[in-house]
Design a protein around this motif. Structure first.
Motif, PDB file in Angstrom:
ATOM      1  N   SER A   1       0.263 -22.398 -19.891  1.00  0.00           N
ATOM      2  CA  SER A   1       0.666 -23.587 -19.120  1.00  0.00           C
ATOM      3  C   SER A   1       0.346 -24.868 -19.887  1.00  0.00           C
ATOM      4  CB  SER A   1      -0.041 -23.586 -17.761  1.00  0.00           C
ATOM      5  OG  SER A   1       0.309 -22.444 -17.014  1.00  0.00           O
TER       6      SER A   1
ATOM      7  N   GLU B  77       7.750 -23.918 -14.464  1.00  0.00           N
ATOM      8  CA  GLU B  77       6.586 -23.129 -14.075  1.00  0.00           C
ATOM      9  C   GLU B  77       7.059 -21.856 -13.381  1.00  0.00           C
ATOM     10  OE1 GLU B  77       3.890 -21.644 -14.182  1.00  0.00           O
ATOM     11  OE2 GLU B  77       2.461 -23.223 -13.658  1.00  0.00           O
TER      12      GLU B  77
ATOM     13  N   ALA C 184       3.883 -17.242 -11.518  1.00  0.00           N
ATOM     14  CA  ALA C 184       3.276 -17.098 -10.193  1.00  0.00           C
ATOM     15  C   ALA C 184       1.970 -16.345 -10.242  1.00  0.00           C
ATOM     16  CB  ALA C 184       4.264 -16.385  -9.259  1.00  0.00           C
TER      17      ALA C 184
ATOM     18  N   ARG D 227      -1.099 -20.077 -11.267  1.00  0.00           N
ATOM     19  CA  ARG D 227      -0.472 -21.399 -11.205  1.00  0.00           C
ATOM     20  C   ARG D 227      -1.365 -22.440 -11.869  1.00  0.00           C
ATOM     21  NH1 ARG D 227       4.936 -20.952  -9.870  1.00  0.00           N
ATOM     22  NH2 ARG D 227       5.208 -19.644  -8.000  1.00  0.00           N
TER      23      ARG D 227
ATOM     24  N   TYR E  60       9.107 -26.311 -10.545  1.00  0.00           N
ATOM     25  CA  TYR E  60       8.142 -25.341  -9.999  1.00  0.00           C
ATOM     26  C   TYR E  60       8.922 -24.285  -9.239  1.00  0.00           C
ATOM     27  CZ  TYR E  60       4.004 -23.636  -7.471  1.00  0.00           C
ATOM     28  OH  TYR E  60       2.979 -22.868  -6.957  1.00  0.00           O
TER      29      TYR E  60
END
Length: 745
Positions: A542, A563, A566, A569, A597
Motif C-alpha cells: 500500500s 485499493e 481487502a 486495508r 477504494y
C-alpha cells in the motif's frame, strides 16, 4: 533501474556493523565463560610418566602356546586396548595406592634415594611385602576425610593411559600440583599391574589348574581301582598279562586239548586196528618187524642153532658111508631128529614168547590211547565248562588294561599342561617395564597470563565470527541481488528503508527511478495496469502504491491508486471514493485524489471477477493504474486479482522474506503467467557505519563524489559502533527487562 547493492557475504566489518549487539554479547559471554578455565587451567602442574612395552609375541620360557598367539595386527591392537583398560581397573588402582603408601612409610622410616626406591619397587614390585588391606593413616594420595573408593575414582579420572603411535609402548602418565606423590603412585600402579598381568596373562590359570588337578586326582583314583580289579582277575585266572596281541591263553589251552584229543583218537584207532589185525592174522603190519623176523634175529636161538648145526654137521658127516641099518647110522639119525626137535621146540617157544609180547604191546598201546583219549575228553569237558567265566574275566581284564592305558595318556597330557602352567606363568609374557616414573622437577602449564590472553583473543574471535556466521546462515533477502536466484531476473528497482530525513529524500529519488522503470516498461509493452502484491502481510504494498501514485502526479503523469487489498486495508485510502464492483463500471472519480477504494467483505473484494473491466475502464482515463493487491502467498484473492492485471510487480521486503518464499512466489507467478513480471525490493536497510547504500545516499545528499574510505577508517568507524553498543548495552538490557516485566504484569 537503480544499481543493486552488493550482498553481504563474508565481510567481517559489514557483519560487525550489522550486528554490533551480537558481537558485543559474544565477546562478553565468551570471556566470562573462559575466566574459570583461565583460573583452573592456568595453574602450574607437574607431570610424571612410566612406559611399558606390550610385545606382539609372547615372551616364553620353554614353549609356545597357540592361545597366547595373535593371528593378526587387529587382534594385537585390541589386546593393547584391553591392557590399557586393565591398568585403570579398580583393584589395580586401589592396590597401587596401597603399595605407594607402604613404600612411602618405608621411605619415611628408612630415608634413601627417592628415585632409586621408586625404580626398585617399580621393577621388582612383586618382591615387596603385600600392602595392608586398609590404607595408612598418612596416605600419599588419599586426602583427609576422603574414602578409599573416591580416591581410586579420582586417580582413574586423572590417570592418562595411551599407546605411543608406531611403537609397542604404552604411556602411563599422571599430572598434579603435588610433585612428590606422582611418581610413587604411578610406579605403585605399574608394579601392581605388572604382577597381576603376569598372573592373569594365561586366562583363568588358577581355575584351569584346579580343574586339571581335580581331573588328575580322579584319573589316578580310577587307575588304582582298575589296576586292583585287574590284579584280582589275574589271581583268579592265574595269568599275569592280558595283552591284546597275545590273545586269550584259555582259548589256546582248549585248542591244544582239542588237537591232543584228535591225536589221541587217531592213535586209539590205530592201536585198535593194529591189535585187531594182529589177532586176526597173527602178524604185524609191514611197517613193524614181523614175528618170524623177530625170531630169526633172536641171539639165543641163533646161538643154539649154531651149536646144534655144528653137531648136526658132525653127525651127518659120520653117517656118510653108513647104511641105514648101521647102528651108528640109526643112532646118528635119532640124534639128528633130537637136534631138529630141539631147534623146532626152541623156535616155537621163542615164537610164542614174541607173539605174546607183541600181543601185550598192541593191547597196551590200545589201552593207553583209549585212556589218553578219555582223560583228554574229560579235561576238555571241564575246561569248556569254565570257558565262559574265564573269557568274561579275561575280556574285562583286557578292557581294564586298555582303560588304564588311555587314562595314562590323558594323565600325561594333563601333566604336560600343568608343567606348562608352572613354567610359562613365570615367563615375561607380553608386558614388561621400559622405564619407571621419576619425580618431576620442572613445572608445566601455560600459565594464567597466557591463558588470559588466549581468552581475550578467543572472545574477540567469537565476537568477529559469530556475526559472520549469522549472516552466512541467514537465508533472508537483504539486497536486490538476492532475488535474482528466485525469479531469474534482476529487480526493476529497490527502495531504501527511510529512518531519517536524508534517507526519506533518497527514497523519494528512488521512487522517481522506479517510476522511470515503469514508464520504460509501458513504452515497450503499452501496458497501463500494474498490479502490486507483497509476498506476506505488511510487506509495504500500500505504501509503495500510494507513494508511487504521488510520484507520478508530481511528474505530471495521470495515475490512479486502486485499493483492491481487502485482506489488509490501508487507512490512507479511507477518504478515497468507494466503489463496489458489483455495481458495474464507476461513472465518475475524484481526480484530485486519484484514488479508488474497492468495497469488500471479510477480507474479500465483492465481484472480483469484474475487476478486469473496471481496471480497463480506468486505463482509458489514467496512464498508470496502480492496483494494491492482497499478499500473494497468503490471500486467495491475490491470484484471482492478478488475472486482471497484465503487469505484475512483486514486492519483496528485505530482511523479512526468505529465499524459499521468494522461490515459491516466483513459481506462483509463473503459473499465472501474466504479460509482464517485475520485482521491487523494499525496505533495503543501509549498513550501519558505511557500505554501498550509505555511500550512494551520501553522494545524493551532498551532491559530491564520496571518497573511498580506507581500511583504517572503516575499522575505526566499526570500533566506534561497537563501543557505543557496549556502552548502551546495560541500558538496553534494562529497558528490555522492564518491558518484559510490564508485559507479564
Amino acid at each position: 533501474m537503480a544499481q543493486a547493492s552488493a550482498g553481504i557475504g563474508i565481510k567481517p566489518l559489514v557483519s560487525l556493523r550489522q550486528h554490533p549487539r551480537l558481537a558485543v554479547c559474544a565477546v562478553i559471554l565468551t570471556f566470562l565463560a573462559a575466566l574459570p578455565m583461565v583460573w583452573i587451567k592456568g595453574q602450574s602442574f607437574y607431570e610424571a610418566e612410566s612406559v611399558i612395552q606390550i610385545a606382539p609375541r609372547y615372551m616364553k620360557t620353554l614353549k609356545d602356546d597357540n592361545e597366547l598367539d595373535f593371528q593378526s595386527n587387529s587382534q594385537y591392537r585390541q589386546f593393547v586396548q584391553q591392557q590399557s583398560n586393565t591398568i585403570q581397573r579398580y583393584d589395580i588402582l586401589r592396590d597401587g595406592i596401597r603399595l605407594a603408601n607402604q613404600n612411602h612409610q618405608i621411605q619415611a622410616s628408612s630415608p634413601t634415594n627417592t628415585n632409586q626406591l621408586q625404580l626398585d619397587y617399580a621393577i621388582g614390585g612383586s618382591k615387596i611385602t603385600q600392602a595392608p588391606a586398609q590404607p595408612q593413616k598418612t596416605s600419599l594420595w588419599q586426602r583427609p576425610n576422603e574414602s578409599e573408593r573416591h580416591a581410586v575414582e579420582r586417580l582413574r579420572n586423572l590417570l592418562q593411559v595411551s599407546a605411543v603411535s608406531d611403537t609397542y609402548m604404552v604411556r602411563i602418565g599422571l599430572s598434579g600440583k603435588n610433585k612428590a606423590e606422582l611418581a610413587p603412585i604411578i610406579n605403585g600402579v605399574v608394579s601392581v599391574y605388572l604382577e597381576r598381568v603376569r598372573d592373569e596373562q594365561v586366562f583363568g590359570k588358577d581355575e584351569r589348574i584346579a580343574q586339571l588337578q581335580k581331573r588328575q586326582d580322579l584319573l589316578l583314583t580310577q587307575i588304582d581301582e582298575k589296576a586292583e580289579r585287574r590284579n584280582t582277575i589275574a589271581g583268579d585266572l592265574g595269568i599275569a598279562t592280558f595283552s591284546e596281541e597275545a590273545g586269550n591263553p584259555y582259548d589256546k589251552a582248549i585248542e591244544r586239548l582239542r588237537e591232543a584229543l584228535a591225536d589221541a583218537k587217531i592213535k586209539r584207532f590205530s592201536a585198535a586196528a593194529n591189535e585187531k589185525a594182529f589177532l586176526t592174522h597173527g602178524d604185524t603190519d609191514p611197517g613193524v618187524r614181523s614175528i618170524l623176523e623177530s625170531v630169526s634175529v633172536d641171539p639165543g636161538l641163533n646161538s643154539l642153532k649154531a651149536s646144534l648145526n655144528n653137531r648136526r654137521a658132525t653127525l651127518v658127516s659120520g653117517m656118510a658111508g653108513l647104511t641105514p641099518q648101521h647102528p651108528g647110522y640109526q643112532q646118528n639119525k635119532i640124534e639128528l631128529a633130537e637136534i631138529d626137535a630141539e631147534i623146532r621146540q626152541q623156535t616155537e617157544k621163542i615164537t610164542s614168547e614174541v607173539r605174546r609180547n607183541l600181543q601185550s604191546r598192541f593191547s597196551t598201546a590200545s589201552t593207553q590211547s583209549a585212556q589218553l583219549e578219555a582223560d583228554l575228553q574229560r579235561e576238555l569237558t571241564e575246561q569248556e565248562k569254565s570257558r565262559g567265566h574265564f573269557a568274561t574275566l579275561f575280556k574285562e581284564a583286557q578292557n581294564l588294561s586298555a582303560d588304564v592305558t588311555q587314562i595314562r595318556k590323558e594323565l600325561d597330557a594333563i601333566q604336560e599342561r600343568l608343567n606348562f602352567f608352572a613354567a610359562e606363568t613365570s615367563a615375561l609374557g607380553f608386558v614388561r617395564l621400559v622405564s619407571a616414573a621419576m619425580t618431576p622437577e620442572t613445572p608445566l602449564g601455560v600459565g594464567k597470563t597466557k591463558l588470559l590472553l588466549m581468552a581475550i583473543i578467543a572472545s574477540l574471535a567469537a565476537g568477529l565470527l559469530l556475526p559472520i556466521v549469522y549472516d552466512l546462515m541467514d537465508r533472508r533477502i537483504h539486497t536486490p541481488n538476492d532475488v535474482v536466484s528466485g525469479f531469474g531476473f534482476p529487480p526493476v528497482g529497490w527502495l531504501i528503508h527511510a529512518k531519517d530525513n536524508d534517507s526519506q529524500l533518497f527514497r523519494t529519488d528512488q521512487l522517481r527511478r522506479l517510476a522511470s522503470a515503469l514508464i520504460r516498461e509501458q513504452d515497450r509493452t503499452q501496458l497501463r495496469v500494474f498490479g502490486f502484491t507483497a509476498l506476506q502481510p505488511q510487506g509495504g504494498t500500500s505504501t509503495t502504491v500510494f507513494d508511487l501514485q504521488k510520484t507520478f502526479a508530481d511528474m505530471g503523469l495521470p495515475a490512479i491508486a486502486v485499493e483492491a487489498n481487502a485482506f489488509s486495508r490501508d487507512p490512507r485510502f479511507a477518504n478515497a471514493p468507494h466503489h463496489d464492483l458489483a455495481n458495474g463500471i464507476p461513472s465518475a472519480l475524484n481526480l484530485d485524489t486519484a484514488q479508488l477504494y474497492l468495497s469488500g467483505n471479510d477480507r474479500h473484494i465483492h465481484a472480483i471477477d469484474r475487476l478486469g473491466e473496471t481496471l480497463t475502464h480506468l486505463a482509458h482515463t489514467y496512464r498508470f493504474v496502480l492496483v494494491d493487491l492482497p499478499p500473494l502467498l497468503v490471500s486467495g484473492d491475490a491470484e484471482l486479482a492478478l488475472r486482471s492485471t497484465p503487469a505484475v510487480i512483486a514486492i519483496v521486503e528485505a530482511e523479512a522474506q526468505g529465499r524459499g518464499e521468494v522461490a515459491r512466489a516466483a513459481r506462483v507467478l509463473q503459473s499465472i503467467d501474466p504479460a509482464s513480471i517485475g520485482v521491487i525490493v523494499n525496505q533495503v536497510r543501509p549498513l550501519d557505519g558505511g557500505g554501498y547504500v550509505n555511500d550512494l545516499m551520501d553522494e545524493f545528499i551532498s551532491g559530491q563524489k564520496k571518497q573511498q574510505a580506507g581500511i583504517a577508517s572503516q575499522i575505526t568507524s566499526t570500533m566506534k559502533i561497537l563501543l557505543q553498543t557496549a556502552l548502551h548495552l546495560p541500558r538496553d538490557l534494562q529497558h528490555q527487562i522492564s518491558a518484559l516485566l510490564r508485559s507479564k504484569s
